[in-house]
Design a protein around this motif. Structure first.
Motif, PDB file in Angstrom:
ATOM      1  N   THR A 135      18.363  25.370 -90.643  1.00  0.00           N
ATOM      2  CA  THR A 135      18.368  25.871 -89.274  1.00  0.00           C
ATOM      3  C   THR A 135      19.731  25.696 -88.627  1.00  0.00           C
ATOM      4  O   THR A 135      20.135  24.577 -88.325  1.00  0.00           O
ATOM      5  N   PRO A 136      20.458  26.804 -88.408  1.00  0.00           N
ATOM      6  CA  PRO A 136      21.663  26.731 -87.589  1.00  0.00           C
ATOM      7  C   PRO A 136      21.298  27.049 -86.138  1.00  0.00           C
ATOM      8  O   PRO A 136      20.430  27.888 -85.884  1.00  0.00           O
ATOM      9  N   ARG A 137      21.922  26.350 -85.210  1.00  0.00           N
ATOM     10  CA  ARG A 137      21.655  26.632 -83.803  1.00  0.00           C
ATOM     11  C   ARG A 137      22.950  26.508 -83.021  1.00  0.00           C
ATOM     12  O   ARG A 137      23.720  25.586 -83.241  1.00  0.00           O
ATOM     13  N   GLU A 138      23.173  27.435 -82.104  1.00  0.00           N
ATOM     14  CA  GLU A 138      24.383  27.389 -81.292  1.00  0.00           C
ATOM     15  C   GLU A 138      24.116  26.657 -79.983  1.00  0.00           C
ATOM     16  O   GLU A 138      23.085  26.871 -79.345  1.00  0.00           O
ATOM     17  N   ILE A 139      25.052  25.787 -79.631  1.00  0.00           N
ATOM     18  CA  ILE A 139      25.001  25.096 -78.346  1.00  0.00           C
ATOM     19  C   ILE A 139      26.318  25.367 -77.618  1.00  0.00           C
ATOM     20  O   ILE A 139      27.284  25.829 -78.228  1.00  0.00           O
ATOM     21  N   THR A 140      26.335  25.073 -76.329  1.00  0.00           N
ATOM     22  CA  THR A 140      27.550  25.241 -75.537  1.00  0.00           C
ATOM     23  C   THR A 140      27.869  23.935 -74.832  1.00  0.00           C
ATOM     24  O   THR A 140      26.982  23.300 -74.258  1.00  0.00           O
ATOM     25  N   VAL A 141      29.139  23.544 -74.900  1.00  0.00           N
ATOM     26  CA  VAL A 141      29.606  22.333 -74.232  1.00  0.00           C
ATOM     27  C   VAL A 141      30.528  22.745 -73.092  1.00  0.00           C
ATOM     28  O   VAL A 141      31.437  23.557 -73.277  1.00  0.00           O
ATOM     29  N   ALA A 142      30.267  22.202 -71.907  1.00  0.00           N
ATOM     30  CA  ALA A 142      31.099  22.471 -70.726  1.00  0.00           C
ATOM     31  C   ALA A 142      31.341  21.149 -70.017  1.00  0.00           C
ATOM     32  O   ALA A 142      30.503  20.689 -69.256  1.00  0.00           O
ATOM     33  N   LYS A 143      32.474  20.517 -70.320  1.00  0.00           N
ATOM     34  CA  LYS A 143      32.767  19.201 -69.727  1.00  0.00           C
ATOM     35  C   LYS A 143      33.411  19.345 -68.362  1.00  0.00           C
ATOM     36  O   LYS A 143      34.109  20.277 -68.089  1.00  0.00           O
TER      37      LYS A 143
ATOM     38  N   GLY B  46      20.793  24.537 -76.376  1.00  0.00           N
ATOM     39  CA  GLY B  46      21.191  24.930 -75.030  1.00  0.00           C
ATOM     40  C   GLY B  46      22.600  24.524 -74.659  1.00  0.00           C
ATOM     41  O   GLY B  46      23.504  24.504 -75.484  1.00  0.00           O
ATOM     42  N   GLU B  47      22.759  24.164 -73.381  1.00  0.00           N
ATOM     43  CA  GLU B  47      24.075  23.840 -72.838  1.00  0.00           C
ATOM     44  C   GLU B  47      24.126  22.383 -72.404  1.00  0.00           C
ATOM     45  O   GLU B  47      23.165  21.860 -71.851  1.00  0.00           O
ATOM     46  N   TYR B  48      25.268  21.752 -72.664  1.00  0.00           N
ATOM     47  CA  TYR B  48      25.499  20.362 -72.272  1.00  0.00           C
ATOM     48  C   TYR B  48      26.695  20.333 -71.337  1.00  0.00           C
ATOM     49  O   TYR B  48      27.768  20.821 -71.690  1.00  0.00           O
ATOM     50  N   LYS B  49      26.492  19.753 -70.146  1.00  0.00           N
ATOM     51  CA  LYS B  49      27.548  19.747 -69.127  1.00  0.00           C
ATOM     52  C   LYS B  49      27.915  18.325 -68.738  1.00  0.00           C
ATOM     53  O   LYS B  49      27.068  17.432 -68.735  1.00  0.00           O
ATOM     54  N   GLY B  50      29.188  18.143 -68.378  1.00  0.00           N
ATOM     55  CA  GLY B  50      29.649  16.865 -67.845  1.00  0.00           C
ATOM     56  C   GLY B  50      29.343  15.701 -68.761  1.00  0.00           C
ATOM     57  O   GLY B  50      29.566  15.752 -69.966  1.00  0.00           O
TER      58      GLY B  50
END
Length: 104
Positions: free
Chosen positions: A96-104, A16-20
């Protein structure tokens, strides 16, 4: 299909996505069935890479925290490796490759 009697690596995190602040250190985690890692008395290793970079190994079943992420999409790949350095095949599930999103 998966053979329930053979070694199986199940990718858990990251996803998933990781923020801050959640993006400062992101955990790699997984489940193993029918296999023990070398550091736990077995003969297997988990190989991981981020964005196709240098492959690194996990030899004990414990969470690994990675830091230094940049904003944007990233691909994390986990593979179950045998003592000969080969991927352990089990219905295509041990790579297993997996896409994540980083939004700092």
């Amino acid at each position: 299909s998966i053979d329930a009697t053979k070694p199986l690596l199940t990718y858990s995190r990251p996803k998933g996505e990781y923020k801050g602040a959640d993006a400062d250190a992101i955990m790699i985690d997984f489940w193993l069935s029918n296999a023990k890692l070398q550091g736990d008395g077995g003969e297997y290793r988990v190989r991981y890479s981020v964005d196709g970079g240098e492959a690194k190994f996990i030899d004990k079943w414990e969470p690994i925290w990675l830091s230094g992420w940049t904003n944007g999409p990233h691909t994390v790949k986990l593979e179950l490796i045998d003592k000969g350095g080969n991927v352990v095949d089990n219905g295509g599930y041990n790579v297993t490759p997996r896409e994540i999103t980083v939004a700092k």
